[in-house]
Write a protein that holds these residues in place. Structure first.
Motif, PDB file in Angstrom:
ATOM      1  N   GLN A 182       0.847  -1.181   0.000  1.00 30.77           N
ATOM      2  CA  GLN A 182       0.000   0.000   0.000  1.00 30.77           C
ATOM      3  C   GLN A 182       0.888   1.238   0.000  1.00 30.77           C
ATOM      4  OE1 GLN A 182      -3.037   0.243   3.000  1.00 30.77           O
ATOM      5  NE2 GLN A 182      -4.059   1.886   1.921  1.00 30.77           N
ATOM      6  N   ILE A 183       0.681   2.102  -0.987  1.00 30.43           N
ATOM      7  CA  ILE A 183       1.514   3.284  -1.169  1.00 30.43           C
ATOM      8  C   ILE A 183       0.815   4.525  -0.619  1.00 30.43           C
ATOM      9  CG2 ILE A 183       2.742   4.690  -2.865  1.00 30.43           C
ATOM     10  CD1 ILE A 183       3.702   1.701  -2.533  1.00 30.43           C
ATOM     11  N   LEU A 184      -0.474   4.676  -0.910  1.00 27.84           N
ATOM     12  CA  LEU A 184      -1.260   5.795  -0.400  1.00 27.84           C
ATOM     13  C   LEU A 184      -2.427   5.254   0.410  1.00 27.84           C
ATOM     14  CD1 LEU A 184      -1.499   8.029  -3.620  1.00 27.84           C
ATOM     15  CD2 LEU A 184       0.112   8.271  -1.728  1.00 27.84           C
ATOM     16  N   ARG A 185      -2.728   5.925   1.511  1.00 27.90           N
ATOM     17  CA  ARG A 185      -3.824   5.495   2.375  1.00 27.90           C
ATOM     18  C   ARG A 185      -4.674   6.702   2.760  1.00 27.90           C
ATOM     19  NH1 ARG A 185      -3.232   1.167   6.234  1.00 27.90           N
ATOM     20  NH2 ARG A 185      -1.041   1.461   5.798  1.00 27.90           N
ATOM     21  N   GLY A 186      -5.887   6.764   2.241  1.00 27.36           N
ATOM     22  CA  GLY A 186      -6.836   7.783   2.647  1.00 27.36           C
ATOM     23  C   GLY A 186      -6.425   9.212   2.359  1.00 27.36           C
ATOM     24  N   VAL A 187      -5.842   9.471   1.204  1.00 29.36           N
ATOM     25  CA  VAL A 187      -5.391  10.816   0.853  1.00 29.36           C
ATOM     26  C   VAL A 187      -6.549  11.605   0.232  1.00 29.36           C
ATOM     27  CG1 VAL A 187      -3.814  12.154  -0.606  1.00 29.36           C
ATOM     28  CG2 VAL A 187      -3.021  10.057   0.497  1.00 29.36           C
ATOM     29  N   SER A 188      -6.742  12.822   0.706  1.00 24.08           N
ATOM     30  CA  SER A 188      -7.759  13.712   0.147  1.00 24.08           C
ATOM     31  C   SER A 188      -7.112  15.052  -0.197  1.00 24.08           C
ATOM     32  CB  SER A 188      -8.892  13.946   1.153  1.00 24.08           C
ATOM     33  OG  SER A 188      -9.562  12.737   1.425  1.00 24.08           O
ATOM     34  N   LEU A 189      -7.518  15.630  -1.319  1.00 26.59           N
ATOM     35  CA  LEU A 189      -7.029  16.951  -1.704  1.00 26.59           C
ATOM     36  C   LEU A 189      -8.004  17.568  -2.675  1.00 26.59           C
ATOM     37  CD1 LEU A 189      -5.716  17.229  -4.790  1.00 26.59           C
ATOM     38  CD2 LEU A 189      -4.025  15.761  -3.802  1.00 26.59           C
ATOM     39  N   ARG A 190      -7.883  18.877  -2.799  1.00 27.28           N
ATOM     40  CA  ARG A 190      -8.701  19.626  -3.755  1.00 27.28           C
ATOM     41  C   ARG A 190      -7.815  20.704  -4.364  1.00 27.28           C
ATOM     42  NH1 ARG A 190     -14.559  21.494  -3.841  1.00 27.28           N
ATOM     43  NH2 ARG A 190     -14.441  23.380  -5.087  1.00 27.28           N
ATOM     44  N   ALA A 191      -7.776  20.743  -5.672  1.00 28.75           N
ATOM     45  CA  ALA A 191      -7.044  21.774  -6.398  1.00 28.75           C
ATOM     46  C   ALA A 191      -8.060  22.509  -7.264  1.00 28.75           C
ATOM     47  CB  ALA A 191      -5.943  21.159  -7.250  1.00 28.75           C
TER      48      ALA A 191
ATOM     49  N   CYS B 169      -0.215  22.848  -3.915  1.00 30.38           N
ATOM     50  CA  CYS B 169       1.121  22.303  -3.713  1.00 30.38           C
ATOM     51  C   CYS B 169       1.026  21.027  -2.898  1.00 30.38           C
ATOM     52  CB  CYS B 169       1.967  23.340  -2.985  1.00 30.38           C
ATOM     53  SG  CYS B 169       3.642  22.790  -2.636  1.00 30.38           S
ATOM     54  N   VAL B 170       1.756  20.012  -3.321  1.00 27.90           N
ATOM     55  CA  VAL B 170       1.869  18.767  -2.560  1.00 27.90           C
ATOM     56  C   VAL B 170       3.306  18.696  -2.092  1.00 27.90           C
ATOM     57  CG1 VAL B 170       1.715  16.258  -2.656  1.00 27.90           C
ATOM     58  CG2 VAL B 170       0.077  17.645  -3.934  1.00 27.90           C
ATOM     59  N   MET B 171       3.487  18.678  -0.776  1.00 24.50           N
ATOM     60  CA  MET B 171       4.834  18.674  -0.206  1.00 24.50           C
ATOM     61  C   MET B 171       5.012  17.485   0.724  1.00 24.50           C
ATOM     62  SD  MET B 171       5.125  22.730   0.703  1.00 24.50           S
ATOM     63  CE  MET B 171       6.667  22.541   1.543  1.00 24.50           C
ATOM     64  N   GLY B 172       6.253  17.075   0.872  1.00 26.09           N
ATOM     65  CA  GLY B 172       6.559  16.005   1.808  1.00 26.09           C
ATOM     66  C   GLY B 172       7.965  15.491   1.593  1.00 26.09           C
ATOM     67  N   ASN B 173       8.410  14.692   2.529  1.00 27.16           N
ATOM     68  CA  ASN B 173       9.739  14.092   2.443  1.00 27.16           C
ATOM     69  C   ASN B 173       9.812  13.090   1.295  1.00 27.16           C
ATOM     70  OD1 ASN B 173      10.616  15.497   4.702  1.00 27.16           O
ATOM     71  ND2 ASN B 173       9.951  13.894   6.107  1.00 27.16           N
ATOM     72  N   ASN B 174      11.031  12.721   0.931  1.00 29.53           N
ATOM     73  CA  ASN B 174      11.236  11.698  -0.086  1.00 29.53           C
ATOM     74  C   ASN B 174      10.539  10.413   0.349  1.00 29.53           C
ATOM     75  OD1 ASN B 174      12.820  13.418  -1.552  1.00 29.53           O
ATOM     76  ND2 ASN B 174      14.759  12.540  -0.876  1.00 29.53           N
TER      77      ASN B 174
ATOM     78  N   SER C 172       3.583   9.220  -6.652  1.00 23.53           N
ATOM     79  CA  SER C 172       2.514   8.228  -6.819  1.00 23.53           C
ATOM     80  C   SER C 172       1.156   8.910  -6.869  1.00 23.53           C
ATOM     81  CB  SER C 172       2.553   7.205  -5.682  1.00 23.53           C
ATOM     82  OG  SER C 172       3.737   6.443  -5.753  1.00 23.53           O
ATOM     83  N   LEU C 173       0.953   9.920  -6.040  1.00 26.36           N
ATOM     84  CA  LEU C 173      -0.302  10.670  -6.051  1.00 26.36           C
ATOM     85  C   LEU C 173      -0.483  11.380  -7.387  1.00 26.36           C
ATOM     86  CD1 LEU C 173      -2.840  11.790  -4.667  1.00 26.36           C
ATOM     87  CD2 LEU C 173      -1.393  13.624  -3.738  1.00 26.36           C
ATOM     88  N   MET C 174       0.561  12.010  -7.901  1.00 27.78           N
ATOM     89  CA  MET C 174       0.467  12.698  -9.187  1.00 27.78           C
ATOM     90  C   MET C 174       0.160  11.699 -10.308  1.00 27.78           C
ATOM     91  SD  MET C 174       0.799  15.908  -8.603  1.00 27.78           S
ATOM     92  CE  MET C 174       0.039  15.629  -7.015  1.00 27.78           C
ATOM     93  N   ASN C 175       0.801  10.537 -10.253  1.00 31.88           N
ATOM     94  CA  ASN C 175       0.531   9.501 -11.248  1.00 31.88           C
ATOM     95  C   ASN C 175      -0.915   9.031 -11.169  1.00 31.88           C
ATOM     96  OD1 ASN C 175       3.005   9.292 -12.644  1.00 31.88           O
ATOM     97  ND2 ASN C 175       3.881   8.107 -10.976  1.00 31.88           N
ATOM     98  N   LEU C 176      -1.446   8.895  -9.963  1.00 33.09           N
ATOM     99  CA  LEU C 176      -2.840   8.513  -9.776  1.00 33.09           C
ATOM    100  C   LEU C 176      -3.764   9.569 -10.376  1.00 33.09           C
ATOM    101  CD1 LEU C 176      -4.488   7.068  -6.622  1.00 33.09           C
ATOM    102  CD2 LEU C 176      -5.438   9.104  -7.665  1.00 33.09           C
TER     103      LEU C 176
END
Length: 128
Positions: free
Chosen positions: A15-24, A31-36, A42-46
């Motif tokens: 499991q790569i992403l779990r329960g991610v929500s966003l609105r653009a 902006c999507v930010m976070g550590n390596n 993966s979110l952008m690819n989705l």
């Protein structure tokens, strides 16, 4: 413009992403930010249809999307342009942008004017 609600993503049994929500929203910068390694790419690819989500909901311009492919999303005007080191160095800026629409039939491969409206420097550097 694009909204993800409680999306999950698996690569095989991982499991790569779990329960991610966003609105653009259209006309705004998001902006999507976070550590390596936390799943930004993966979110952008989705969102671009390059990887099918395992769960959750995806909406574009308020329309609920079922399973979509990169070709489906490109037809709707959504494409993923990777960060600098993933471009094709022998292609021009314009040609690199056009690769995002490569899954469309040749007659439909064009860069929307909104891209150059949002990022004028790309128009200035199109032939570079």
């Amino acid at each position: 413009m694009i909204e993800a609600e409680n999306v999950t993503l698996h690569y095989g049994s991982s499991q790569i992403l779990r329960g991610v929500s966003l609105r653009a929203d259209a006309g705004k910068v998001a902006c999507v930010m976070g550590n390596n390694g936390v799943g930004k790419t993966s979110l952008m690819n989705l969102l671009a249809g390059r990887h099918p989500r395992s769960g959750g909901e995806l909406r574009l311009m308020g329309e609920r999307l079922g399973r979509v492919t990169a070709q489906d999303m490109a037809r709707r005007g959504v494409a993923y342009v990777p960060q600098g080191r993933a471009i094709f160095p022998l292609l021009t800026v314009r040609e690199n942008l056009e690769t995002g629409f490569g899954c469309l039939p040749r007659g439909q491969r064009r860069i929307p004017d909104e891209i150059f409206d949002s990022f004028p420097v790309l128009a200035e550097m199109a032939q570079r």
